[in-house]
Design a protein around this motif. Structure first.
Motif, PDB file in Angstrom:
ATOM      1  N   HIS A  13      38.707  47.360  41.726  1.00 25.62           N
ATOM      2  CA  HIS A  13      39.661  47.379  41.033  1.00 25.62           C
ATOM      3  C   HIS A  13      41.365  46.633  41.734  1.00 25.62           C
ATOM      4  O   HIS A  13      40.686  47.321  42.885  1.00 25.62           O
ATOM      5  CB  HIS A  13      40.624  49.056  40.897  1.00 25.62           C
ATOM      6  CG  HIS A  13      38.866  50.218  40.179  1.00 25.62           C
ATOM      7  ND1 HIS A  13      37.997  49.964  40.569  1.00 25.62           N
ATOM      8  CD2 HIS A  13      39.151  49.972  38.493  1.00 25.62           C
ATOM      9  CE1 HIS A  13      37.607  50.772  39.607  1.00 25.62           C
ATOM     10  NE2 HIS A  13      38.158  50.680  38.165  1.00 25.62           N
ATOM     11  N   LYS A  81      39.724  57.105  27.638  1.00 19.16           N
ATOM     12  CA  LYS A  81      38.795  57.227  28.210  1.00 19.16           C
ATOM     13  C   LYS A  81      39.449  58.759  28.726  1.00 19.16           C
ATOM     14  O   LYS A  81      39.941  59.154  29.213  1.00 19.16           O
ATOM     15  CB  LYS A  81      39.126  56.785  29.686  1.00 19.16           C
ATOM     16  CG  LYS A  81      37.456  56.741  30.042  1.00 19.16           C
ATOM     17  CD  LYS A  81      38.086  56.003  31.571  1.00 19.16           C
ATOM     18  CE  LYS A  81      36.582  56.143  32.304  1.00 19.16           C
ATOM     19  NZ  LYS A  81      36.246  55.042  33.653  1.00 19.16           N
ATOM     20  N   ASP A  97      38.991  49.656  28.321  1.00 17.73           N
ATOM     21  CA  ASP A  97      37.050  49.147  28.546  1.00 17.73           C
ATOM     22  C   ASP A  97      36.200  48.299  28.101  1.00 17.73           C
ATOM     23  O   ASP A  97      35.844  47.542  27.870  1.00 17.73           O
ATOM     24  CB  ASP A  97      36.936  50.171  28.895  1.00 17.73           C
ATOM     25  CG  ASP A  97      36.036  50.479  30.106  1.00 17.73           C
ATOM     26  OD1 ASP A  97      36.135  49.336  30.632  1.00 17.73           O
ATOM     27  OD2 ASP A  97      35.876  51.099  30.669  1.00 17.73           O
ATOM     28  N   HIS A 126      40.698  43.611  32.371  1.00 15.43           N
ATOM     29  CA  HIS A 126      41.208  45.224  31.935  1.00 15.43           C
ATOM     30  C   HIS A 126      42.803  46.237  32.662  1.00 15.43           C
ATOM     31  O   HIS A 126      42.680  45.803  33.450  1.00 15.43           O
ATOM     32  CB  HIS A 126      40.289  46.078  30.837  1.00 15.43           C
ATOM     33  CG  HIS A 126      39.751  46.624  31.633  1.00 15.43           C
ATOM     34  ND1 HIS A 126      38.443  46.762  31.988  1.00 15.43           N
ATOM     35  CD2 HIS A 126      40.371  48.545  32.231  1.00 15.43           C
ATOM     36  CE1 HIS A 126      37.745  47.831  32.688  1.00 15.43           C
ATOM     37  NE2 HIS A 126      38.699  48.482  32.628  1.00 15.43           N
ATOM     38  N   GLU A 128      44.637  49.406  32.868  1.00 12.84           N
ATOM     39  CA  GLU A 128      44.431  50.844  32.957  1.00 12.84           C
ATOM     40  C   GLU A 128      45.897  51.375  34.066  1.00 12.84           C
ATOM     41  O   GLU A 128      46.546  50.690  34.707  1.00 12.84           O
ATOM     42  CB  GLU A 128      43.141  50.814  32.955  1.00 12.84           C
ATOM     43  CG  GLU A 128      43.035  51.012  34.356  1.00 12.84           C
ATOM     44  CD  GLU A 128      41.476  51.059  34.301  1.00 12.84           C
ATOM     45  OE1 GLU A 128      40.548  51.085  33.608  1.00 12.84           O
ATOM     46  OE2 GLU A 128      40.631  51.559  35.672  1.00 12.84           O
ATOM     47  N   GLU A 154      41.100  45.908  36.551  1.00 11.89           N
ATOM     48  CA  GLU A 154      40.056  45.935  36.301  1.00 11.89           C
ATOM     49  C   GLU A 154      39.219  45.043  35.800  1.00 11.89           C
ATOM     50  O   GLU A 154      39.634  45.007  35.370  1.00 11.89           O
ATOM     51  CB  GLU A 154      39.260  47.705  35.987  1.00 11.89           C
ATOM     52  CG  GLU A 154      37.916  47.766  36.259  1.00 11.89           C
ATOM     53  CD  GLU A 154      36.926  49.077  35.934  1.00 11.89           C
ATOM     54  OE1 GLU A 154      37.836  50.114  35.461  1.00 11.89           O
ATOM     55  OE2 GLU A 154      36.145  48.877  35.613  1.00 11.89           O
TER      56      GLU A 154
HETATM   57 MG    MG Z   1      37.620  51.071  34.367  1.00 10.27          MG
END
Ligand code: MG
Ligand code: ADP
Length: 485
Positions: A13, A81, A97, A126, A128, A154
């Motif tokens: 991350h 999520k 994701d 991705h 986020e 990520e």
């Molecule tokens: Mg993640």
């Protein structure tokens, strides 16, 4: 470790620190501000607030995707999520994701580990949002929403690493990529980079490319230093080998462990069987929008030169050694400093020498980043000019460099006439003549073979000028005068 082969996959991350605002709100993207000041209602999960996608964050995420040789999606869209935690006030994280949503699908990274080129496949990258941050004290915990909604990339890799050293080399490579591309400062000290590590071992005699032969993976969450990642992996490999050797490896459940910096070991946290079902679904508050070919091309064309490209350039155009070029590009800030020196007109080899030895050396000693160093490229240029104009010797240049740095005074101040090097031939000749006249017996010894007395005469000249005589001219004149006698 010949009997077993370790398989390691990383989830890296990295906060995108280079946007002005957060990924879905207009709050400032500056985590270091006073707690809870860079916050909009959206970042606190207030009902009725709606996310607005930050185009610059998407642009930088797409740029990262291109650098990783990943495939860009047709549309930009997101998913939710769902889980509850105090640092996640909305009760869900907006992320990407699931295929085919990520800004980058597939791809690979080539990086160097102990002088060898390695390759790791990218599963996806991705975009986020980061969560808020919690600080725990004896009896209370505090929450800081400044981090809530900071854009986060990520990067998920395939389990292609085989040692802690490889994983660490990859992380260092990626930090450099993020810095050079202008995506992030990727500062681990500020918690901008965090890593989940997955480790398993398998029998080395089996075919690695077949996932059926892989062992059960153990996951370690949020390891926050690169050295920690390396050590956690190496510890975990040893631990798993022991289980293999005593025959209990196959009973080991898929699990999450924690890297403990204090005991230098991994500690069991929970079994993966209890893993949450995040009930992913498409984020309904962000319309799906199509990426145009024109925009993608524009982004691709704007990818800055990365470290390896700069290194190649230093070797080819400036004829620097592989080693010096390597030292210069290790940190982007150092490479930028060097390039500014060259832009100001310092000869590249001279600049490389001063930067790698004196500037970096002094910054390390003072424990400051190069952009906070008192001697800026402009000041270094003053010293170089002083040498070029014969105002100071190279020895004096070094002295002025340190003196200027210590007293925080412009180098130019130390290069006035009074301290200037004596390069005037007539003046030096007069002095040399006097010295030779005063030392007839030394001249006699010199003539009869004691040639090291030459240094004695040079010493006398230096003593009389308090070290300011130009050494090259002094030696030249001395040779001439001694020959005449
Ligand atoms: Mg993640
Ligand atoms: P999860 O569903 O638990 O998040 P994923 O299959 O998405 O697991 O993989 C997450 C990470 O674990 C990836 O980096 C992947 O490369 C790595 N990984 C998957 N299987 C293994 C394994 N057997 N050993 C080591 N790492 C693995």
């Amino acid at each position: 470790m010949t009997k077993y082969l370790a398989k390691i996959g990383l989830e890296m991350h990295c906060e995108i620190s280079k946007t002005k605002s957060k990924v879905f709100s207009s709050a400032k993207n500056d985590f270091s501000d006073t707690p809870n000041t860079s916050v909009r209602p959206l970042d606190m999960g207030f009902p009725g607030t709606l996310p607005v996608v930050n185009k610059e964050a998407v642009r930088l995420a797409l740029m990262a995707s291109m650098i990783l040789h990943s495939k860009q999606p047709e549309y930009i869209w997101f998913e939710r999520k769902n889980y509850y935690y105090p640092d996640l006030p909305k009760g869900y994280q907006i992320t990407q994701d699931t295929n085919p949503i990520p800004v980058g699908i597939g791809g690979y990274v080539e990086y160097e580990c102990h002088g060898e080129m390695k390759k790791v496949r990218v599963t996806n990258i991705h975009l986020e949002e980061d969560s808020a941050s919690l600080d725990h004290y004896d009896t209370t915990s505090t929450i800081n929403y400044n981090r809530s909604g900071v854009p986060l990339l990520e990067l998920v890799t395939e389990p292609d690493f085989h040692s802690g050293e490889e994983a660490m080399a990859f992380l260092e490579h990626m930090r450099s990529v993020y810095q050079y591309a202008g995506i992030s400062d990727a500062d681990t000290k500020k918690g901008q980079v965090r890593c989940d590590v997955n480790v398993s071992i398998m029998d080395a005699s089996l075919d690695e490319s077949n996932p059926e032969n892989w062992g059960t993976k153990v996951e370690m969450k949020n390891v926050n230093s690169f050295g920690g990642v390396r050590d956690a992996i190496n510890y975990e490999i040893e631990r798993q080998i022991e289980l293999k050797e005593n025959g209990t490896y196959d009973e080991m459940p898929q699990q999450t462990r924690r890297w403990d910096e204090e005991t230098y070991s991994t500690i069991y946290m929970r079994s993966k069987v209890d893993a949450l079902d995040y009930k992913y679904f498409v984020e309904p508050n962000i319309p799906k929008y199509k990426l145009t070919k024109e925009w993608l091309e524009e982004i691709r064309a704007s990818i800055p030169k990365l470290a390896m490209e700069r290194k190649q350039e230093y070797i080819e155009n400036y004829h620097l050694s592989e080693y010096d070029a390597g030292v210069l590009i290790k940190e982007k800030s150092v490479s930028d400093y060097f390039e500014e020196c060259v832009r100001l007109g310092i000869e590249a080899k001279v600049a490389a020498n001063w930067v790698t030895v004196n500037v970096v050396g002094e910054c390390n000693k003072l424990e400051i980043p190069i952009d906070e160093f008192y001697i800026t490229p402009e000041y270094l240029k003053q010293i170089m000019d002083g040498m070029k104009e014969g105002l100071i010797s190279s020895k004096q240049a070094k002295e002025i460099f340190y003196k200027s740095c210590e007293e925080k005074k412009e180098p130019k101040i130390f290069m006035n006439k009074e301290n200037a090097q004596i390069s005037d031939r007539d003046e030096l000749l007069k002095l040399i003549t006097t010295i030779l006249d005063e030392n007839p017996s030394q001249i006699e010894q010199y003539k009869s073979g004691k040639t090291n007395l030459f240094d004695y005469f040079v010493g006398q000249v230096m003593k009389n000028t308090r070290g300011k005589a130009n050494p090259v001219i002094t030696k030249e004149l001395l040779t001439e005068e001694l020959n005449k006698r």
